[in-house]
Scaffold this active site. Structure first.
Site, mmCIF file in Angstrom:
data_model
loop_
_atom_site.group_PDB
_atom_site.id
_atom_site.type_symbol
_atom_site.label_atom_id
_atom_site.label_comp_id
_atom_site.label_asym_id
_atom_site.label_seq_id
_atom_site.Cartn_x
_atom_site.Cartn_y
_atom_site.Cartn_z
ATOM 1 N N ASN A 15 -2.560 -4.202 10.432
ATOM 2 C CA ASN A 15 -3.001 -2.988 11.130
ATOM 3 C C ASN A 15 -2.805 -1.816 10.172
ATOM 4 O OD1 ASN A 15 -3.450 -0.820 12.789
ATOM 5 N ND2 ASN A 15 -1.567 -1.057 13.984
ATOM 6 N N LYS A 17 -3.671 1.192 10.554
ATOM 7 C CA LYS A 17 -3.516 2.480 11.262
ATOM 8 C C LYS A 17 -4.452 3.512 10.628
ATOM 9 C CE LYS A 17 1.188 1.121 12.156
ATOM 10 N NZ LYS A 17 2.414 1.469 12.831
ATOM 11 N N HIS A 101 -2.072 -0.772 21.554
ATOM 12 C CA HIS A 101 -0.990 -0.545 20.585
ATOM 13 C C HIS A 101 -0.075 0.554 21.132
ATOM 14 C CE1 HIS A 101 1.122 0.548 16.925
ATOM 15 N NE2 HIS A 101 0.756 -0.630 16.447
ATOM 16 N N GLU A 103 1.243 2.991 19.778
ATOM 17 C CA GLU A 103 0.911 4.354 19.337
ATOM 18 C C GLU A 103 -0.199 4.939 20.208
ATOM 19 O OE1 GLU A 103 0.402 3.420 15.206
ATOM 20 O OE2 GLU A 103 2.563 3.071 15.047
ATOM 21 N N GLU A 173 5.404 -6.233 20.429
ATOM 22 C CA GLU A 173 5.792 -5.187 19.478
ATOM 23 C C GLU A 173 6.772 -4.227 20.151
ATOM 24 O OE1 GLU A 173 2.757 -4.825 16.128
ATOM 25 O OE2 GLU A 173 2.224 -3.365 17.634
ATOM 26 N N GLY A 179 7.381 0.661 12.629
ATOM 27 C CA GLY A 179 7.438 1.699 11.597
ATOM 28 C C GLY A 179 8.824 2.266 11.376
ATOM 29 N N SER A 219 7.994 -3.750 11.903
ATOM 30 C CA SER A 219 8.743 -3.754 10.636
ATOM 31 C C SER A 219 8.842 -5.131 9.995
ATOM 32 C CB SER A 219 10.137 -3.144 10.834
ATOM 33 O OG SER A 219 10.019 -1.789 11.226
HETATM 34 C C1 PEP Z 1 2.036 -2.063 13.889
HETATM 35 O O1 PEP Z 1 1.445 -1.056 13.544
HETATM 36 O O2 PEP Z 1 1.526 -2.799 14.744
HETATM 37 C C2 PEP Z 1 3.322 -2.368 13.263
HETATM 38 C C3 PEP Z 1 3.962 -3.423 13.655
HETATM 39 O O3 PEP Z 1 3.758 -1.512 12.278
HETATM 40 P P1 PEP Z 1 4.979 -1.774 11.228
HETATM 41 O O4 PEP Z 1 4.799 -3.176 10.701
HETATM 42 O O5 PEP Z 1 4.805 -0.744 10.180
HETATM 43 O O6 PEP Z 1 6.248 -1.641 11.996
#
Ligand code: PEP
Length: 257
Positions: A15, A17, A101, A103, A173, A179, A219
């Protein structure tokens, strides 16, 4: 959907973003394709921002890597300024779309009901949805993790026929891990995945939970991926930051293969 999605496939999806222009995205996906080429044990998808989708799709041609988007509108077309539909994504070469997601849920007010409408629209338009669910830190600390996951999965999947639900992917998630550099332990990921599978069995039909691919996201990096993928419950990963660097993304794909 034209292609048959196997039972519980391994999948690593990147992803991106709001990172990478179309030129930068084409370069990054070209580097990733060169590393991933020939690897068949695990499906791989890249989800760039909308403006980069076509350029990334061109650079992934014949690589075996799938193209995905990060969001879509539930309506097929209309006066929805700034939005894109599932059929537009299909037309641009996407196989996957990320829905719900955190976000978008927490930063843009996307509700469980909106995610449910988008899921139905994605299925209608022949896209494989990666439906994101997960609790916030305060929900985890308040002992509400299972309750949140059950609510998010129930709202999204209620009423879907089992054969249709199996054509989707769920990404667990935890919001506190996205992040932040703070990854869930393999045990925490497995525990959440068991809750999600049990909810699918109740809401969609017995046996569904065992057939839907469940990714962990939050992460993930080359250092922590092997322990996560060693869990029977974890079928792959949704990767944010570490998917923006070809070598680190490749090491995560290799760990899942
Ligand atoms: C994501 O954007 O779905 C995500 C898991 O980000 P990160 O791996 O940076 O935590």
């Amino acid at each position: 959907m034209s292609e048959i999605w196997p039972r519980r496939p391994r999948l690593v999806a990147g992803n991106w973003k709001m990172h990478r222009t179309s030129a930068e995205g084409a370069a990054l996906s070209g580097e990733i394709a060169a590393l991933v080429r020939g690897q068949k044990a695990c499906a791989v998808a890249l989800c760039p921002p909308f403006p980069a989708i076509e350029a990334v799709g061109r650079s992934l041609r014949d690589s075996g890597i799938h193209l995905g988007a990060q969001n879509m509108h539930p309506e097929p077309q209309g006066a929805f300024t700034g939005e894109v539909s599932g059929s537009m994504l299909r037309g641009a070469g996407c196989r996957f779309v990320i829905l719900g997601h955190s976000e978008r849920r927490h930063g843009m007010g996307e509700t469980d009901d909106v995610v449910a409408r988008k899921l139905r629209a994605a299925l209608r338009d022949g896209l494989t949805a990666i439906v994101c669910v997960g609790e916030t830190l305060s929900e985890r600390e308040g002992g509400q993790t299972a309750e949140v996951l059950v609510r998010q999965v129930r709202t999204a999947y209620d009423g879907l026929p089992p054969g249709t639900a199996r054509q989707t992917v769920i990404a667990y998630e935890p919001v506190w891990a996205i992040g932040t550099g703070r990854v869930a332990t393999p045990e925490q990921a497995s525990e959440a995945h068991r809750v999600i599978r049990a909810t699918l069995d109740r809401v969609v039909g017995a046996g569904t939970g065992a057939e839907v691919a469940l990714l962990y996201g939050g992460s993930v990096n080359p250092g922590n991926a092997p322990a996560l993928f060693a869990e029977d419950e974890v079928d792959g990963a949704l990767v944010g930051g570490a998917s923006l660097e070809a070598a680190s993304f490749w090491r995560i794909v290799a760990a899942a293969s």
